[in-house]
Design a protein around this motif. Structure first.
Motif, mmCIF file in Angstrom:
data_model
loop_
_atom_site.group_PDB
_atom_site.id
_atom_site.type_symbol
_atom_site.label_atom_id
_atom_site.label_comp_id
_atom_site.label_asym_id
_atom_site.label_seq_id
_atom_site.Cartn_x
_atom_site.Cartn_y
_atom_site.Cartn_z
ATOM 1 N N VAL A 1 -0.251 11.135 -0.825
ATOM 2 C CA VAL A 1 -0.121 10.759 0.584
ATOM 3 C C VAL A 1 1.351 10.693 0.966
ATOM 4 C CG1 VAL A 1 -0.560 8.950 2.299
ATOM 5 C CG2 VAL A 1 -2.260 9.398 0.529
ATOM 6 N N ARG A 2 1.681 11.195 2.143
ATOM 7 C CA ARG A 2 2.991 10.909 2.722
ATOM 8 C C ARG A 2 2.769 10.074 3.977
ATOM 9 N NH1 ARG A 2 5.317 14.568 6.764
ATOM 10 N NH2 ARG A 2 3.857 16.240 7.305
ATOM 11 N N PHE A 3 3.699 9.170 4.239
ATOM 12 C CA PHE A 3 3.498 8.175 5.277
ATOM 13 C C PHE A 3 4.506 8.311 6.412
ATOM 14 C CE2 PHE A 3 1.553 6.013 1.618
ATOM 15 C CZ PHE A 3 0.363 5.584 2.176
ATOM 16 N N THR A 4 3.982 8.195 7.623
ATOM 17 C CA THR A 4 4.784 7.901 8.804
ATOM 18 C C THR A 4 4.249 6.587 9.350
ATOM 19 O OG1 THR A 4 5.158 10.236 9.285
ATOM 20 C CG2 THR A 4 5.456 8.697 11.109
ATOM 21 N N PHE B 1 0.836 -1.195 0.000
ATOM 22 C CA PHE B 1 0.000 0.000 0.000
ATOM 23 C C PHE B 1 0.877 1.253 0.000
ATOM 24 C CE2 PHE B 1 -2.458 3.133 2.652
ATOM 25 C CZ PHE B 1 -3.348 3.495 1.645
ATOM 26 N N ILE B 2 1.883 1.274 0.850
ATOM 27 C CA ILE B 2 2.789 2.424 0.895
ATOM 28 C C ILE B 2 3.538 2.567 -0.425
ATOM 29 C CG2 ILE B 2 4.905 3.298 1.982
ATOM 30 C CD1 ILE B 2 3.868 2.233 4.636
ATOM 31 N N ALA B 3 3.966 1.453 -0.994
ATOM 32 C CA ALA B 3 4.730 1.504 -2.240
ATOM 33 C C ALA B 3 3.896 2.046 -3.394
ATOM 34 C CB ALA B 3 5.266 0.118 -2.583
ATOM 35 N N ARG B 4 2.621 1.713 -3.428
ATOM 36 C CA ARG B 4 1.798 2.039 -4.598
ATOM 37 C C ARG B 4 1.060 3.373 -4.481
ATOM 38 N NH1 ARG B 4 0.754 -2.386 -8.107
ATOM 39 N NH2 ARG B 4 -0.614 -0.947 -9.228
ATOM 40 N N MET B 5 0.889 3.902 -3.283
ATOM 41 C CA MET B 5 0.157 5.160 -3.157
ATOM 42 C C MET B 5 1.043 6.323 -3.594
ATOM 43 S SD MET B 5 -2.666 6.671 -2.441
ATOM 44 C CE MET B 5 -3.699 5.572 -1.465
ATOM 45 N N PRO B 6 0.610 7.113 -4.580
ATOM 46 C CA PRO B 6 1.449 8.213 -5.086
ATOM 47 C C PRO B 6 1.816 9.205 -3.987
ATOM 48 C CG PRO B 6 -0.415 7.815 -6.551
ATOM 49 C CD PRO B 6 -0.663 7.007 -5.317
ATOM 50 N N GLY C 1 -5.691 -6.743 -2.720
ATOM 51 C CA GLY C 1 -5.298 -6.772 -4.119
ATOM 52 C C GLY C 1 -3.901 -7.340 -4.273
ATOM 53 N N VAL C 2 -3.590 -7.800 -5.468
ATOM 54 C CA VAL C 2 -2.291 -8.402 -5.746
ATOM 55 C C VAL C 2 -1.657 -7.680 -6.928
ATOM 56 C CG1 VAL C 2 -3.311 -10.168 -7.254
ATOM 57 C CG2 VAL C 2 -1.090 -10.583 -6.198
ATOM 58 N N ASP C 3 -0.362 -7.556 -6.903
ATOM 59 C CA ASP C 3 0.385 -6.939 -8.000
ATOM 60 C C ASP C 3 0.440 -7.932 -9.153
ATOM 61 O OD1 ASP C 3 2.283 -5.877 -9.748
ATOM 62 O OD2 ASP C 3 3.470 -4.996 -8.133
ATOM 63 N N THR C 4 -0.439 -7.743 -10.124
ATOM 64 C CA THR C 4 -0.564 -8.716 -11.208
ATOM 65 C C THR C 4 0.545 -8.577 -12.249
ATOM 66 O OG1 THR C 4 -2.130 -7.231 -12.322
ATOM 67 C CG2 THR C 4 -3.042 -8.981 -10.933
ATOM 68 N N ALA C 5 1.372 -7.548 -12.120
ATOM 69 C CA ALA C 5 2.561 -7.460 -12.973
ATOM 70 C C ALA C 5 3.709 -8.245 -12.338
ATOM 71 C CB ALA C 5 2.956 -6.006 -13.191
ATOM 72 N N MET C 6 3.880 -8.102 -11.031
ATOM 73 C CA MET C 6 4.923 -8.850 -10.333
ATOM 74 C C MET C 6 4.626 -10.349 -10.337
ATOM 75 S SD MET C 6 6.059 -8.590 -6.304
ATOM 76 C CE MET C 6 6.610 -6.894 -6.469
ATOM 77 N N PHE C 7 3.357 -10.686 -10.058
ATOM 78 C CA PHE C 7 2.944 -12.089 -10.027
ATOM 79 C C PHE C 7 2.181 -12.385 -11.315
ATOM 80 C CE2 PHE C 7 3.622 -10.927 -5.636
ATOM 81 C CZ PHE C 7 4.343 -12.004 -5.154
ATOM 82 N N SER C 8 2.837 -13.031 -12.233
ATOM 83 C CA SER C 8 2.251 -13.331 -13.538
ATOM 84 C C SER C 8 2.865 -14.619 -14.056
ATOM 85 C CB SER C 8 2.509 -12.187 -14.514
ATOM 86 O OG SER C 8 3.897 -11.987 -14.687
ATOM 87 N N PRO C 9 2.192 -15.303 -14.979
ATOM 88 C CA PRO C 9 2.745 -16.551 -15.523
ATOM 89 C C PRO C 9 4.088 -16.305 -16.203
ATOM 90 C CG PRO C 9 0.426 -16.299 -16.097
ATOM 91 C CD PRO C 9 0.854 -14.991 -15.527
ATOM 92 N N ALA D 1 12.802 2.086 3.411
ATOM 93 C CA ALA D 1 13.267 2.014 2.028
ATOM 94 C C ALA D 1 12.185 2.473 1.055
ATOM 95 C CB ALA D 1 13.700 0.589 1.696
ATOM 96 N N LEU D 2 10.923 2.383 1.482
ATOM 97 C CA LEU D 2 9.809 2.838 0.643
ATOM 98 C C LEU D 2 9.521 4.327 0.821
ATOM 99 C CD1 LEU D 2 7.392 -0.183 1.159
ATOM 100 C CD2 LEU D 2 8.641 0.383 -0.929
ATOM 101 N N GLY D 3 10.285 4.995 1.686
ATOM 102 C CA GLY D 3 10.135 6.432 1.860
ATOM 103 C C GLY D 3 9.347 6.862 3.071
ATOM 104 N N ALA D 4 8.914 5.912 3.902
ATOM 105 C CA ALA D 4 8.154 6.268 5.099
ATOM 106 C C ALA D 4 9.109 6.634 6.237
ATOM 107 C CB ALA D 4 7.262 5.111 5.529
#
Length: 389
Positions: A43-46, A34-39, A168-176, A61-64
């Motif tokens: 949103v900024r995360f702590t 969620f943190i990786a994908r939210m622009p 949800g799942v990252d369908t680009a990372m997890f693909s045949p 490492a994801l910027g939080a």
């Protein structure tokens, strides 16, 4: 992929992720993605975590910005005071909690600071502790499957106070992936054509890995040429290894431990089985389906929302190791059936459970919960509380 949520907000929303655990598990993976994908313009995360370690490092490492604060079901004065000071000093707009001990900390601090709180409940049922915190603090509940949503309504949560945001799942990372030479089979000393069944998940009671072992024992009789692997670790690991030896599975079933190359691991498997007693919307099962694999899973929680019985795999009753073994045997013996079910698995996840859609829905919920500007009174209340402390 759905577009990222948009907003007319002048500055990025500042969200404090309050995470009640820091192991390798589905909830922690959800937070990371969620943190990786939210622009960042949105949103900024702590993040608050209960202890420093690999999970905290991943979030950084994801910027939080990450802080370690002790968390317990009965929060300490130090934890409350520290979290409230952080919310006030850093201009946090919303607190987002995961697990009950994080929910109570976020709920109390949100009440004192007059900040909205949303608690994502990653399990299939609304626990009494989460319900008590919700009623006492006015937190909003986000659930990840329909069964959890209707359970919330059944125990008295208002429809305005609960939202279903499926995982949800990252369908680009997890693909045949194209099947080449199997490095996993080579590492295990297996022939390249060996059919391979997988269990992926935490080795803990709710995942029922002991049921998978019993299914593997039955499967060995039906498909002696096949093999099985278990991916993950947890408190049951040593007892499971002893059970596997007692069941005569040594050399037939392999424990792989934690792996950080799961897209590659899924590409090596032929079938994935989930034997859980309790689930909401299991990420490992979603990742397997996104990777184009047929699945055999227990009919619990949100799993029937995900798995179409007879099309993307099969559903079985919890504890029914015999039926699980029989379904797995059918798939392992029929390459055409595996391919057809695996193709439909991938299609279902892409159409209904893509990570982009999950992030978009959660972004819309955050926008709805946070008013355009924090009430001026909130700053006064929090400052008074801190001065008195």
């Amino acid at each position: 992929m759905p577009p990222a949520p948009t907003s007319a907000r002048a500055a990025p929303l500042h969200v404090l992720e309050v995470v009640g655990n820091a192991i390798v598990g589905g909830m922690e993976t959800w937070v990371e993605r969620f943190i990786a994908r939210m622009p960042r313009e949105r949103v900024r995360f702590t993040a608050l975590v209960p202890a420093e370690g690999p999970f905290a490092d991943k979030l950084r490492a994801l910027g939080a910005t990450v802080h370690a604060v002790p968390m317990a079901d009965d929060p300490s004065w130090t934890s409350l005071q520290t979290t409230l000071a952080l919310v006030q000093a850093e201009g946090v707009d919303l607190l987002h909690a995961h697990l009950p001990r994080a929910h109570v900390l976020a709920g109390l601090v949100g009440k004192l600071a007059q900040r909205p709180v949303v608690a994502t409940l990653h399990g299939r049922d609304i626990g009494m502790f989460d319900l008590e915190v919700h009623r006492a603090t006015g937190s909003h509940l986000a659930v990840v499957c329909r069964q959890s949503y209707f359970h919330a309504l059944s125990v008295g949560v208002s429809p305005e106070d609960v939202t279903c945001v499926p995982n949800g799942v990252d369908t680009a990372m997890f693909s045949p992936r194209p099947r080449g030479r199997s490095s996993l089979r080579e590492a295990l000393g297996l022939a390249q054509q060996t059919p391979l069944l997988g269990f992926v998940g935490r080795l803990s009671p709710e995942k029922a890995p002991d049921v998978f072992l019993r299914a593997a024992q039955a499967l060995r009789t039906r498909c002696p040429e096949a093999r099985a692997v278990m991916v993950g670790d947890g408190p049951m690991q040593q007892s499971l290894m002893a059970q596997a030896e007692q069941l005569g599975l040594t050399g037939w079933l392999h424990f792989l431990g934690l792996r950080d190359d799961m897209p590659a691991i899924f590409s090596e498997l032929d079938v994935v089985a989930s034997t859980s007693h309790s689930e909401a919307m299991p990420l490992a099962l979603m990742e397997a389906m996104a990777s184009g694999l047929p699945v055999v899973a227990t009919r619990v929680g949100g799993v029937p929302d995900l798995v179409e019985h007879g099309r993307t795999g099969w559903l079985a009753a919890p504890d029914d190791s015999g039926d699980i073994a029989a379904r797995c045997a059918l798939l392992l013996a029929d390459a055409a059936l595996r391919e057809a079910m695996g193709r439909r698995s991938r299609q279902r996840v892409v159409e209904h459970f893509d990570l982009g859609e999950c992030v978009q829905r959660m972004g819309k919920l955050l926008d709805r919960l946070v008013p355009p500007a924090p009430p001026a009174a909130a700053n006064v209340v929090a400052r008074q509380f801190l001065r008195q402390s």
